[in-house]
Design a protein around this motif. Structure first.
Motif, PDB file in Angstrom:
ATOM      1  N   PRO A  90       0.824  -1.228   0.000  1.00 49.21           N
ATOM      2  CA  PRO A  90       0.000   0.000   0.000  1.00 49.21           C
ATOM      3  C   PRO A  90       0.850   1.267   0.000  1.00 49.21           C
ATOM      4  O   PRO A  90       0.558   2.229  -0.717  1.00 49.21           O
ATOM      5  N   LYS A  91       1.929   1.250   0.795  1.00 45.84           N
ATOM      6  CA  LYS A  91       2.801   2.427   0.859  1.00 45.84           C
ATOM      7  C   LYS A  91       3.429   2.705  -0.513  1.00 45.84           C
ATOM      8  O   LYS A  91       3.506   3.855  -0.968  1.00 45.84           O
ATOM      9  N   LEU A  92       3.897   1.647  -1.181  1.00 52.84           N
ATOM     10  CA  LEU A  92       4.553   1.816  -2.476  1.00 52.84           C
ATOM     11  C   LEU A  92       3.558   2.252  -3.543  1.00 52.84           C
ATOM     12  O   LEU A  92       3.913   2.959  -4.491  1.00 52.84           O
ATOM     13  N   LYS A  93       2.317   1.838  -3.368  1.00 53.40           N
ATOM     14  CA  LYS A  93       1.270   2.319  -4.280  1.00 53.40           C
ATOM     15  C   LYS A  93       1.056   3.813  -4.065  1.00 53.40           C
ATOM     16  O   LYS A  93       0.979   4.589  -5.026  1.00 53.40           O
ATOM     17  N   ASP A  94       0.992   4.229  -2.780  1.00 51.25           N
ATOM     18  CA  ASP A  94       0.842   5.654  -2.458  1.00 51.25           C
ATOM     19  C   ASP A  94       1.972   6.475  -3.067  1.00 51.25           C
ATOM     20  O   ASP A  94       1.762   7.586  -3.544  1.00 51.25           O
ATOM     21  N   LEU A  95       3.171   5.921  -3.029  1.00 53.65           N
ATOM     22  CA  LEU A  95       4.334   6.655  -3.549  1.00 53.65           C
ATOM     23  C   LEU A  95       4.386   6.647  -5.068  1.00 53.65           C
ATOM     24  O   LEU A  95       5.264   7.268  -5.667  1.00 53.65           O
ATOM     25  N   GLY A  96       3.492   5.894  -5.690  1.00 53.22           N
ATOM     26  CA  GLY A  96       3.478   5.843  -7.148  1.00 53.22           C
ATOM     27  C   GLY A  96       4.562   4.938  -7.721  1.00 53.22           C
ATOM     28  O   GLY A  96       4.862   4.986  -8.916  1.00 53.22           O
ATOM     29  N   ILE A  97       5.149   4.110  -6.872  1.00 53.15           N
ATOM     30  CA  ILE A  97       6.229   3.239  -7.345  1.00 53.15           C
ATOM     31  C   ILE A  97       5.675   1.978  -7.998  1.00 53.15           C
ATOM     32  O   ILE A  97       6.237   1.474  -8.956  1.00 53.15           O
ATOM     33  N   ILE A  98       4.560   1.489  -7.460  1.00 50.94           N
ATOM     34  CA  ILE A  98       3.917   0.350  -8.104  1.00 50.94           C
ATOM     35  C   ILE A  98       2.552   0.777  -8.625  1.00 50.94           C
ATOM     36  O   ILE A  98       2.009   1.811  -8.220  1.00 50.94           O
ATOM     37  N   ASP A  99       1.998  -0.040  -9.531  1.00 52.71           N
ATOM     38  CA  ASP A  99       0.764   0.343 -10.195  1.00 52.71           C
ATOM     39  C   ASP A  99      -0.470  -0.211  -9.526  1.00 52.71           C
ATOM     40  O   ASP A  99      -1.541   0.362  -9.626  1.00 52.71           O
ATOM     41  N   GLU A 100      -0.304  -1.353  -8.873  1.00 49.41           N
ATOM     42  CA  GLU A 100      -1.506  -1.991  -8.348  1.00 49.41           C
ATOM     43  C   GLU A 100      -1.139  -2.955  -7.228  1.00 49.41           C
ATOM     44  O   GLU A 100      -0.125  -3.631  -7.294  1.00 49.41           O
TER      45      GLU A 100
END
Ligand code: ZN
Ligand code: ZN
Lengths: 318, 286, 318, 286
Positions: free
Chosen positions: C248-258
């Motif tokens: 979830p954190k990496l999604k928030d950071l825009g690093i992962i897509d889904e």
């Protein structure tokens, strides 16, 4: 008839005498001049009726200029690049950046040794997977930086051994061929000594292939052919003749583009002159190739190798 | 001709088996001595039903053992070797070629067919070791190039069953040049995005291995093959090395990352069909 | 608060009981139903307040489906391709041809083991130079045959060792990045367990990067960060929180897509459902990417990685 | 900071040397204890004239030691690190950055200049190990990309003097992504045919080595550097292996084919000038 041993003995005597005259100042000029005249006569006689087996021995003569000796005299500067970025640096196949007529290029060359110690270090010019991987790397570098590629070929063949087979020497040579044939830059190969089999063609599938006069280029060593086809080690001279490995013969067959004349006595009797010949030929061929548009260069290369071979249409089933 | 025999899956042994003549109805297994009915042998992928030894396969038998029955169309070009060097060893080269032609029924050491494997069309080139040791001379080089060009045109995968002792010495450097020649057309195959599957059979060595054979997308090794660049005798003579027991076996090749899979002969057809089915996206609903 | 140990103990008891009911036909249905209800409650409680350190432990749980287990369930067929054509076959990084929705593709995945023996054989999913060289080879194959590339990432990192350093593990990872970023086909990476550092990003620099809900993706292991930055091994949970390694954190950071949701209890509590989620997501992303013209695909990839990072213009020299 | 000392060319030794402050006129060599006049040290490539120890170089000192005097123009972009994760270990990340900025006079761990070396124009990026271990965070990644883009535009060779402990942990995965980011732009550099020379200095490790640093056309290693992916302690802990004495030294890298040449510090400028002269075909009469 003059034989190789007589010639070699006289050559050594002359060299020694010249040293005495030049270094120690001994007054032997007359004797030297006499001997030198005699040597020249013998050489003329010997080289006039050179057999292919004589050529094999000449091509392998350890007095012949080695790769690095040629490179240092042919090019204006040479900066060696080492290593295959995975295994090690193979000293039997070397390469780097060099300059010719003010223009940068990438040069690859087999390295042989003169002394026994050197020969061991360079494994008699037989490179392994690391060597051919380094060749691939430097070919790619040439392609990336749009630098022409020059190769000086002088190897009995790729190194045969457990370690080489364990690291897929065959596949690495195949990679070499694949990379060299696809380079978007002019490529010129010069066979300067032994052009032995797969280890030679791996860096010799160039746009132009030149050969020093007494170099050889062969699918197998005469000794190997003698053992396999004649079942007789002593048939090597006969095999040499049959294999068509001399520069003039290969020129006749259309396999090479040009025979580069060597000084009387062979390349080692005047390394400077030999290097100058190589240099001039490289300049000419590179300048011709560099003037071609890329698509023309590549289509000429394609034709050259796509049509390599000799066969005929069947006239009636056997 | 030494070929491989799998006895109780543990013992590894090479045995001599004489190439079969097409007219023999019964063949004697040189490994166990039993007589085997030829038709039965063919149905068993030319593996001795008594002892498991692999019989030597001609190109024609290999093709029959791999392709869907009745699907093969011979497209080998009508080319024969020249004698560019006037080569004579213990025998003139043209005589050797004629003998090999008589013995094998082939024009040279390779046969090319268009066929289907598991319903998937391929261009299949099969080398024949009986023909001057499966050596790659000008004709073999040209046939392989024509086969790849045919694969490019039809967009069918190219399958090469390699079996070669190396270069055709009798053609000199012209034979050596078949290495860059075949690699050049392999580049075109790659540019066209057409798959290339190589199958290494006994033996895959020398210049063929050091060029076209090593550049496949997918490489299978038939069990029992020999895979290597230099001959063991050359290596021992040059380097005085002791060779490991599995040297240049298919297991050695697998262990050293040279092949994707080792496949027993009887599974080869299905293995190829499975790979072709995956690659054949257009057919299976893609 | 529920802790991991309690949960794990209960999970094991339920599994055992279920086996007794299903295999041995014992009449314990009531007890089982009761326990299962209790387990679900506990799971809900536990997973509702998952700390990042909990996630690290979940991502590393050996019960989690491993690479090959996922591959066999996600794809319709899988044909393994082995070897790097130079050194060996590395079992910790595997790959081959596979089929999804009737279309062929190339899949790469890290392989971990479940038993100690397996874990040793696969070196805990830590691949060396041969593994990453095989990855480069299969990427090139994908490019040549115009097949999309899918990677399933699950590694603590590249294997650290003398042999790996001797064969230039760093340079090999760099080659992986270089090759993957240049592929003329769609690429999708799914972080399915541990996404550890360079060994992960080497096959994760894709057009789309997806993550299973309880997978982690981190520049360094929490233990490593604790040792280096906190100088305290026990600070690992704190480090896990600081590193921002959760999906979830990496999604928030825009690093992962889904973020791909896992079943309650984590991927191992229902591997089939997990595989189905991965499959559906892959189908969707591949179909989107495949509909793009090549130049668009490449320019989107370029933008994605060219602009990765977070910095600001200086407002006044410090 | 451990750096390398060459005593009578045989003994190999690492010594601790405190980074110098710009205001010190005299520096004490931590290896032999002698005081050295700073100006003299600079003229001697920051090698102790008494014992041959290499002093630690700041980015600014490194630049001065490599480029033609007065030719350098600072083109480092005015960028500073964000704190995307709000990262706090024993200290908040922004505080660490500010401290490093104060200590080094740099905005982050890399300085970029346009300069000439031996009369040949280059874009030169020099990493500074004093700045949070030369770690590659978002700013370093962006600076390297901008430097390469500048090299593409001016068609001048790109020279990277690497010195890095790895990724900038405090930026998490964003730091990891600087690996593909820099590699991507290195691909552009290659497509443009612009040469790229890397110089590995003490130490070149981790994510920087596993991305941009390993992909140069020509790679030099300064004598005494450490080159490796994983730290020796990690290796010993994970694998229980005994490390060879030359492990991850520049000699190890050369022996294993990872670098083209090992160069003593005092020869580095001339070595670069020589390579640039060969590559610079247009200038030298090409
Ligand atoms: Zn039998
Ligand atoms: Zn000192």
């Amino acid at each position: 008839m003059v034989d190789e041993a007589t010639l070699k003995a006289l050559e050594e005597k002359v060299t020694e005498l010249r040293r005495l005259v030049e270094q120690d100042g001994l007054a032997l000029d007359d004797e030297l001049a006499l001997l030198e005249r005699r040597l020249e006569e013998l050489r003329r006689e010997y080289f006039a009726k050179l057999s292919d087996w004589d050529r094999v021995k000449l091509a392998r003569d350890p007095r012949r200029p080695t790769g690095i000796e040629l490179v240092e005299q042919v090019f204006d500067d040479f900066y060696e690049l080492r290593g295959d970025r995975l295994l090690r640096d193979d000293p039997a196949l070397r390469g780097g950046l060099a300059k010719l007529s003010g223009k940068p290029l990438v040069v690859l060359f087999h390295q042989k040794g003169k002394t026994l110690e050197e020969q061991k270090r360079y494994r008699f010019g037989m490179a392994g997977p690391a060597g051919y991987r380094k060749a691939v790397r430097l070919m790619e570098l040439a392609g990336r930086l749009r630098l022409p590629l020059v190769s000086l070929v002088d190897t009995p063949g790729a190194y045969p051994g457990v370690e080489a087979e364990s690291h897929n020497i065959a596949g690495t040579i195949a990679q070499c061929l694949q990379t060299m044939l696809g380079l978007p830059v002019p490529t010129v190969a010069v066979i300067v000594g032994e052009g032995g089999s797969g280890g030679a063609v791996a860096i010799a599938c160039a746009d132009r292939v030149l050969m020093l006069e007494y170099a050889i280029y062969s699918v197998i060593s005469p000794e190997g052919a003698a053992a396999i086809l004649w079942k007789d080690q002593k048939a090597a001279p006969k095999a040499a003749e049959a294999l068509g490995l001399s520069a003039p013969k290969l020129k006749d067959l259309g396999i090479i583009d040009e025979v580069l004349p060597e000084p009387l006595g062979g390349a080692h009797s005047d390394p400077q002159a030999t290097a100058a010949t190589v240099r001039t030929a490289l300049e000419r061929h590179l300048s011709e190739l560099s003037s071609l548009p890329l698509d023309k260069l590549l289509s000429l290369r394609y034709k050259r190798y796509r049509h390599a071979g000799s066969y005929r249409e069947l006239e009636g089933r056997p | 001709m030494p070929i491989w025999k799998d006895e109780k899956k543990s013992k590894r042994e090479y045995v001599e088996v004489t190439p079969s003549r097409a007219e023999d109805l019964w063949l004697r297994c040189q490994s166990c001595g039993e007589l085997v009915f030829r038709k039965k042998l063919a149905q068993n992928s030319y593996i001795c039903p008594h002892c498991g030894a692999y019989f030597f396969l001609s190109a024609q038998e290999r093709i029959a053992s791999l392709v869907d029955e009745g699907s093969a169309r011979d497209v080998t070009a009508p080319l024969v070797a020249n004698d560019p060097l006037g080569f004579v060893d213990r025998k003139p080269y043209p005589e050797r070629v004629k003998e090999a032609q008589r013995e094998t029924g082939l024009l040279d050491a390779v046969a090319v067919v268009e066929a289907e494997i598991g319903g998937h069309p391929v261009v299949l080139a099969v080398m024949d070791f009986r023909f001057i040791g499966g050596s790659m001379g000008s004709v073999v080089g040209e046939q392989l190039c024509l086969a790849m060009e045919r694969a490019i045109e039809s967009r069918s995968p190219f399958v090469l069953v390699a079996a070669s002792g190396g270069a055709r010495v009798q053609e000199g450097v012209l034979s050596l040049l078949q290495m860059p020649k075949t690699v050049l057309v392999r580049r075109k195959l790659a540019e066209a995005g057409v798959p290339y599957i190589a199958v290494f059979t006994y033996p895959t060595t020398g210049g063929v291995l050091a060029s076209i054979a090593s550049l496949a997308d997918i490489t299978l090794a038939e069990r029992g093959t020999r895979i290597g660049f230099a001959g063991p005798r050359v290596i021992e003579q040059t380097t005085k090395e002791k060779l490991p027991p599995d040297f240049q076996t298919e297991g050695f090749a697998l262990a050293h990352g040279m092949v994707d899979q080792v496949v027993p002969r009887e599974a080869l057809r299905d293995e190829l069909a499975r790979i072709l089915a995956i690659l054949d996206g257009g057919r299976d609903g893609g």
